[in-house]
Every structure is written in C-alpha cells, then in structure tokens.
Scaffold this active site. Structure first.
Site, PDB file in Angstrom:
ATOM      1  N   CYS A  75      34.605  34.230  37.017  1.00  0.00           N
ATOM      2  CA  CYS A  75      35.972  34.424  37.934  1.00  0.00           C
ATOM      3  C   CYS A  75      36.305  33.318  38.452  1.00  0.00           C
ATOM      4  O   CYS A  75      37.851  33.069  38.477  1.00  0.00           O
ATOM      5  CB  CYS A  75      35.489  35.424  39.044  1.00  0.00           C
ATOM      6  SG  CYS A  75      34.096  34.673  40.058  1.00  0.00           S
ATOM      7  N   ASN A 118      43.235  39.301  41.630  1.00  0.00           N
ATOM      8  CA  ASN A 118      41.832  39.423  41.025  1.00  0.00           C
ATOM      9  C   ASN A 118      41.682  39.255  39.406  1.00  0.00           C
ATOM     10  O   ASN A 118      42.919  38.869  39.093  1.00  0.00           O
ATOM     11  CB  ASN A 118      41.168  40.846  41.411  1.00  0.00           C
ATOM     12  CG  ASN A 118      39.655  40.642  41.563  1.00  0.00           C
ATOM     13  OD1 ASN A 118      39.059  39.726  41.132  1.00  0.00           O
ATOM     14  ND2 ASN A 118      39.206  41.550  42.239  1.00  0.00           N
ATOM     15  N   GLN A 149      38.442  39.214  33.119  1.00  0.00           N
ATOM     16  CA  GLN A 149      37.100  38.347  32.600  1.00  0.00           C
ATOM     17  C   GLN A 149      36.235  39.530  32.050  1.00  0.00           C
ATOM     18  O   GLN A 149      35.144  38.893  31.469  1.00  0.00           O
ATOM     19  CB  GLN A 149      36.490  37.627  33.980  1.00  0.00           C
ATOM     20  CG  GLN A 149      35.990  38.865  34.733  1.00  0.00           C
ATOM     21  CD  GLN A 149      35.416  38.170  36.469  1.00  0.00           C
ATOM     22  OE1 GLN A 149      36.384  37.619  37.118  1.00  0.00           O
ATOM     23  NE2 GLN A 149      34.029  38.014  36.259  1.00  0.00           N
ATOM     24  N   HIS A 164      32.270  35.417  44.559  1.00  0.00           N
ATOM     25  CA  HIS A 164      33.352  35.619  43.595  1.00  0.00           C
ATOM     26  C   HIS A 164      34.862  34.850  43.974  1.00  0.00           C
ATOM     27  O   HIS A 164      34.806  34.406  45.130  1.00  0.00           O
ATOM     28  CB  HIS A 164      33.684  37.299  43.710  1.00  0.00           C
ATOM     29  CG  HIS A 164      34.676  37.618  42.765  1.00  0.00           C
ATOM     30  ND1 HIS A 164      34.525  37.763  41.415  1.00  0.00           N
ATOM     31  CD2 HIS A 164      35.994  38.573  42.811  1.00  0.00           C
ATOM     32  CE1 HIS A 164      35.817  38.201  40.669  1.00  0.00           C
ATOM     33  NE2 HIS A 164      36.480  38.563  41.715  1.00  0.00           N
TER      34      HIS A 164
END
Length: 445
Positions: free
Chosen positions: A70, A385, A64, A364
């Site tokens: 996110c 992630n 990102q 997040h």
C-alpha cells in the site's frame, strides 16, 4: 496481587448478567450477526457522503491485490497525478512491481547489514529476535520509497507489469525469508569464528547474487533502458526512446524528493512535538535516505494537509485502517460501530494510550485527495485507496475528521508549506527510537 476466580465470584457475574437490560435479545443479536453488524450505527453512514468542498480530479484506483504494498501504491499514485496532468494521461499507472523488486533486493542487503551489526549479541536478545521475526516484508514507509527512487528511478507499469508473485506475495515472502534466516546463521557463525572481513563480504555477495536470481524468477528482471510508447487522452501518439528509469522519473515526474517531509502525530510522552525522530534498524537502502519524522500537534498536522490539498496536490498518509472502518462501503469513522453501547463497556482510550499499549499503530497507507471544509474547519476527507474499485465509491473512501484525529499517524508534506520555524527543525539531528517503536511500523495492508 493475586486473585482467583472462585465459584462464588463466578456465580455473582452470572447473576449480574441476568439483571442486565435486554441481555437475552442482545446475546441473540451478537451471536447471529457478529459484533460489528450488531453494533453498526447507520447514522454515521448517512453523514459520510462523497461530497467535498476541495476535491482533486479522481483517478481510477489501483489494486495492490494480495500484497502489502500500500505504501508503494500510495506514493506512486501521488506522483502519477502530476504526470497525468502534465502529459494528459488520466488513469496512467507507474510500475509498482519495479519498485517492489528493488525494495526486496535492498531489504535483503539491509537485513544482512543488521545481522552483522548485531552478530555478537545472543539470539535471545530483543534486537536479534526483532530482526529474525520478519527479515523482510512487503510493507514500508515514505522515505523508503524515495530512497529506492533516488537510486533506481521508476518506470511505467507497461514496461514492468505485475506478476503472480507481486500480486500474491506470500509465497515469495516465505521463500525469501527462509533464505535470509539461513544466511543469518552463516553470517553469525562467520563472525563467531573470527572470519576475515574479506571472506564475510565474499559470502554476502554470493548471498545477494542468489537473492537477485530468486527475485528475477519471481518478479521479472528490471529494465535498464526502454522506450515509452503511449497515446494520451486526446489519442495523440507519443514515442520516447532509450529512457532509463532515472531519466524517466526526472522527465515525467520531476519531483525533488528532498522537498518532501514525513510528518507524524504521535502524542506520547517520549516524543515531544516540534522535534525530529528516526528509528533504529528501519530502512531498506544501505547508504540511502533514512526514515525521519517531524512530530507535530494534530491541529498543525491537519492544517498542513489542507494547505497542500488546496494547492492542488494530494497527500500521502499512513493510518490504522482496521479501526472503526467499514471496508465494503468505504467509511472510516469512530461512530460507525457502537460496541461500547452494545456491551455497556467503556472501550475508550486516548491516541497516546493506544500507541503506548499496543492497541494501534500505522498499518496502511493511502492518499488524501479531498476535504470538506465548513467554516474553514474540516469535517471529512476524501481518500484514494489501493484495494481496487469494488470497495467504497469506486475505490474511494470517506474519512471523518474525528477518525483523522484518532487514527492518522503520518502525512507527507512539501516543505514549502512548512513555516520557517518548522523548516529549521527539519535540519536538526533526529532522536533515535527503538526498532520496535510504533512510529517504525510499516504500512502493508
């Protein structure tokens, strides 16, 4: 009760410090290395290995970059997994910039809606101040992404790639928020002077027209129709012509978005378990799907995540990633830093206390792609992630089960995994929470 810090009291504090064991050596360690490095617990790192009894196929992680999308990356990454399996397209990415464009455009209109609904309140009111603090931002929640897809569909990343402003969003956010605040002044003044609804709508449409132009210049113009041309992992060539974003989503992802339910674990007194909740003024698409959460106890919460993983489907989740987390090595564990031992201070708070007193909230969103079960109990979780492949294990993190208990606040589960009694709960009218409730936090790190 008032208490002044007197010279006598201060002298006592200084004397107590000198009596503290190893005060001088601990002071040097913290001053020269920082609190985290000085309190790091290497045993926790040893325990958090990248081995899991349930482990879905690893995709190349997305990045990102310098943006707060996110939640968007995590949602699209859960969807691309089924697309990759069905069409033999490993490491394929959906366009985060396409959904980003429509999110910012819809958030602008959502802001105008809230400005008008609060226009008779003074600017000093908490709701108006809350609105003006951040007219729009990169962050969001699961239901906000599904509202966008239901209205606009999705496209491959190749059709609407990243731009400077999508990857580095601060300039666009500052510019757009300046514009929105200025528009708020105009709309509130029109209400104060009893302007007609027709005149207000005309002004609002002109504002949205300008917003659209700003976003096109910054992010590019979203495609209306496109051809999807690609080679699969076996090098076979494919060409699918004249797709719309909606037909692409139906054909290549094919999810019924209504099947997916946001589940939260918020153990605060104001949110009894087994009930539905929504948040006032939280959303992005006027007239679209609103944010709704089912609050469950942590044991049920985790079991649902395990069942979905065991069925081969990853899990979108929201957490407070900055807590007890080593970004570089990709470990999230309450034991990784021992600040309490370092300072000989009790920092302990319950999950409910951290929520109630502003110490923690969802910051997040990521994707759970695996879990390690020992005697049918989770010990650690594998996390995909969206910070690129230079952190963790090629972008994958390890989350201890204890960290899950304390800092995971939201997961998204297919309703087919819910027992009948909880499915029925999802049909009830949700309790409306205040706009600043921690369950209204937007994942955006």
């Amino acid at each position: 009760m008032s208490q002044e810090i007197t010279p006598e009291i201060l002298k006592q504090y200084q004397e107590n410090l000198q009596k503290h064991p190893q005060a001088a050596s601990l002071k040097r360690a913290v001053m020269n290395n920082g609190i985290l490095a000085a309190s790091e617990n290497t045993d926790a790192k040893v325990a958090m290995t990248q081995t899991f009894s349930v482990d879905l196929t690893a995709e190349k992680v997305a990045d990102q970059k310098q943006s707060g999308r996110c939640w968007m990356f995590a949602a699209l990454n859960t969807m691309r997994r089924s697309l990759a399996d069905q069409f033999n397209l490993k490491d394929f990415e959906l366009s985060q910039n396409y959904t980003n464009f429509w999110d910012k455009f819809e958030k602008s209109n959502y802001f105008y809606e809230n400005v008008l609904s609060t226009a008779t309140e003074p600017t000093s009111s908490r709701k108006v101040a809350f609105l003006m603090a951040t007219p729009q931002q990169d962050g969001g929640q699961w239901d906000m992404l599904t509202a966008l897809i239901a209205k606009y569909g999705i496209v491959p990343k190749s059709v609407m790639p990243e731009t400077y402003n999508s990857s580095r969003s601060s300039e666009l956010n500052s510019t757009l928020n300046l514009k929105l605040r200025k528009d708020a002044v105009t709309l509130r003044q029109m209400v104060a002077t009893n302007a007609s609804e027709t005149n207000i709508n005309t002004a609002r449409n002109q504002m949205l027209n300008e917003d659209y132009r700003i976003l096109v210049y910054a992010l590019g113009e979203p495609p209306v129709k496109f051809d999807f041309e690609y080679r699969d992992d076996d090098k076979a060539y494919h060409l699918d012509r004249n797709l719309t974003p909606q037909t692409f989503f139906k054909k290549y992802v094919g999810w019924n978005l209504d099947d997916y339910q946001s589940i939260i674990n918020a153990p605060t007194d104001d949110k009894p378990y087994n009930h539905m909740y929504t948040i006032e003024m939280l959303g992005n698409v006027v007239g679209g799907r609103r944010v709704q959460h089912l609050n469950l106890d942590i044991a049920t919460f985790k079991q649902l995540a395990i069942e979905q993983l065991q069925a081969g489907e990853s899990v979108w989740f929201g957490s407070d990633v900055g807590q007890s987390s080593d970004r570089k090595v990709g470990i999230m564990d309450p034991e990784i830093y021992k600040a309490d031992e370092l300072f000989d201070v009790d920092f302990g708070m319950t999950k409910a206390e951290r929520l109630d007193y502003g110490e923690s909230l969802m910051t997040h969103a990521m994707v759970i792609t695996g879990v390690d079960l020992v005697d049918d109990k989770p010990t650690k979780w594998k996390v995909e992630n969206s910070w690129g492949d230079k952190v963790g294990e090629k972008g994958y993190f390890v989350m201890s089960d204890a960290w899950f208990d304390e800092y995971v606040y939201q997961i998204v589960i297919n309703k087919k995994y819910l027992p009948a009694d909880l499915k029925k709960v999802t049909e009830e009218d949700p309790k409306v929470l205040e706009p600043w409730d921690p369950m209204g936090a937007l994942a955006g790190r």
